[in-house]
Design an enzyme around this catalytic site. Structure first.
Site, PDB file in Angstrom:
ATOM      1  N   VAL A 215       0.860  -1.175   0.000  1.00  0.00           N
ATOM      2  CA  VAL A 215       0.000   0.000   0.000  1.00  0.00           C
ATOM      3  C   VAL A 215       0.898   1.228   0.000  1.00  0.00           C
ATOM      4  O   VAL A 215       2.121   1.133   0.158  1.00  0.00           O
ATOM      5  CB  VAL A 215      -0.969   0.031   1.206  1.00  0.00           C
ATOM      6  CG1 VAL A 215      -1.995  -1.088   1.099  1.00  0.00           C
ATOM      7  CG2 VAL A 215      -0.209  -0.050   2.520  1.00  0.00           C
ATOM      8  N   ASP A 216       0.294   2.368  -0.162  1.00  0.00           N
ATOM      9  CA  ASP A 216       0.977   3.646  -0.353  1.00  0.00           C
ATOM     10  C   ASP A 216       2.144   3.863   0.615  1.00  0.00           C
ATOM     11  O   ASP A 216       1.969   3.801   1.834  1.00  0.00           O
ATOM     12  CB  ASP A 216      -0.058   4.757  -0.168  1.00  0.00           C
ATOM     13  CG  ASP A 216       0.469   6.125  -0.575  1.00  0.00           C
ATOM     14  OD1 ASP A 216       1.648   6.218  -0.943  1.00  0.00           O
ATOM     15  OD2 ASP A 216      -0.314   7.080  -0.528  1.00  0.00           O
TER      16      ASP A 216
END
Length: 376
Positions: A215-216
């Site tokens: 994820v980011d």
């Protein structure tokens, strides 16, 4: 004799400063945050313009004067475009071309789709972003570029849901083991997987022994400068002469603040909205990193420059015209007399004075035999 002596000592001083600057390893870091990259694009284009102006070379590029580039999220996209090798050892994109590419493809990079039974939930299309990234990191000869296909070392963080820990993609790891020579478009896709807006993105090493559910990277390293500094300090293979921060020259480029007072929204109860809390957290992490590095470089404050937009400017001219802000060693900030554009110009003066980077542009294509340690 006094005049002659003064000239001699002046030349000796300049020569001494030149050699001192030449020993410093130069780090460029680009923040994540947002979908437009206005601040980062403005700063990078101005940085390259200043390099070309002060060298008198219209073909000079940012990577000619930096030894390592690191980025998160949209900052990672820009960083990777600046170091991607066109096949001849030169960067595939200039800073201006990269900025234009991001602006022209913004709608496809962050294409909105509605999901759910009643299509009330809004997300971004992963397939649309992937198509744009594949286009960006494919050469004219059809080759899909990987972490090793870069003019200079690249560092890109994300957060791995499998291990609940940061995962850092680096050219150093790719050089040691072909199993970790990930395709660049996948690396950028991983660091851009904002929770609730993109689905987590899964990558696996070519031998299948290591996987990452990404994820980011902005969740933990929206400002990746500290990751770059520690990487250089511990990566003796690529940076054998670096023993401490005294050997570094760092330019950290922000991407605007997500929690500006004018943007913070309060509920009727007086509490901050969820979106505001997220912005405060991301800005808090970035500002904490800035404060820590300001302390680390307190004896050599000019060796660490942070460019950040603190107003609400939406154009490159406005971002560069803002007065710079500097973190104080024991907390707080001060407003400088120089603008962001002037600070970049002063930094470039030092880059040009110390000469082009002497770091080898790309690793040899041999199969590594040493084991890999992620985040080395």
């Amino acid at each position: 004799m006094d005049k002659v002596t003064l000239e001699i000592f002046s030349k000796l001083e300049q020569k001494w400063l030149y050699h001192c600057e030449g020993k410093k390893t130069r780090v460029l870091s680009v923040d994540g945050g947002g979908t437009t990259g206005i601040v980062a694009c403005a700063a990078l284009v101005h940085l390259e313009d200043q390099i070309q102006e002060k060298t008198g070379d219209s073909n000079a590029r940012i990577v000619d004067f930096f030894d390592i580039v690191v980025g998160t999220g949209i900052g990672a996209l820009l960083a990777a475009m600046l170091v991607a090798d066109d096949g001849s050892g030169r960067p595939l994109f200039s800073a201006r071309d990269a900025s234009k590419f991001v602006a022209a493809n913004q709608a496809e990079l962050f294409k909105v789709k509605h999901v759910g039974v009643l299509h009330r939930r809004m997300m971004f299309s992963g397939k649309s972003m992937e198509a744009v990234l594949k286009e960006a990191f494919r050469r004219n000869d059809g080759k899909v570029l990987t972490l090793k296909d870069t003019c200079k070392p690249l560092l890109v963080p994300c957060f791995d849901l499998n291990s609940s820990a940061p995962f850092v993609f680096s050219r150093a790891d790719a050089s040691e083991s072909p199993n970790f020579d990930f395709e660049l478009w996948k690396v950028i896709r991983a660091t851009s997987a904002t929770p609730s807006m993109f689905k987590p993105y899964k990558l696996s090493s070519s031998d299948g022994k290591t996987s990452c559910l990404a994820v980011d990277g902005g969740l933990v390293m929206n400002n990746p400068t500290a990751a770059a500094v520690t990487h250089v300090l511990h990566n003796k293979r690529d940076f054998p002469s670096v023993t401490g921060v005294d050997d570094l020259l760092v330019l950290s480029i922000g991407n605007g603040q997500l929690s500006s007072p004018s943007w913070i929204k309060l509920r009727r109860s007086g509490d901050c909205s969820t979106a505001s809390v997220v912005g405060i957290v991301l800005d808090g992490v970035s500002e904490t990193i800035d404060q820590m590095l300001g302390n680390a470089f307190s004896w050599n404050p000019n060796d660490y420059i942070r460019i950040q937009a603190n107003g609400v400017g939406e154009r490159a001219e406005e971002v560069l015209a803002e007065r710079g802000v500097e973190s104080l060693p024991f907390g707080g900030k001060r407003l400088l007399t120089e603008t962001n554009g002037q600070r970049i110009g002063g930094f470039v003066q030092r880059l040009v004075a110390s000469g082009r980077s002497s770091l080898p542009p790309s690793p040899c294509k041999e199969t590594a035999v040493s084991p890999l340690v992620n985040g080395r």
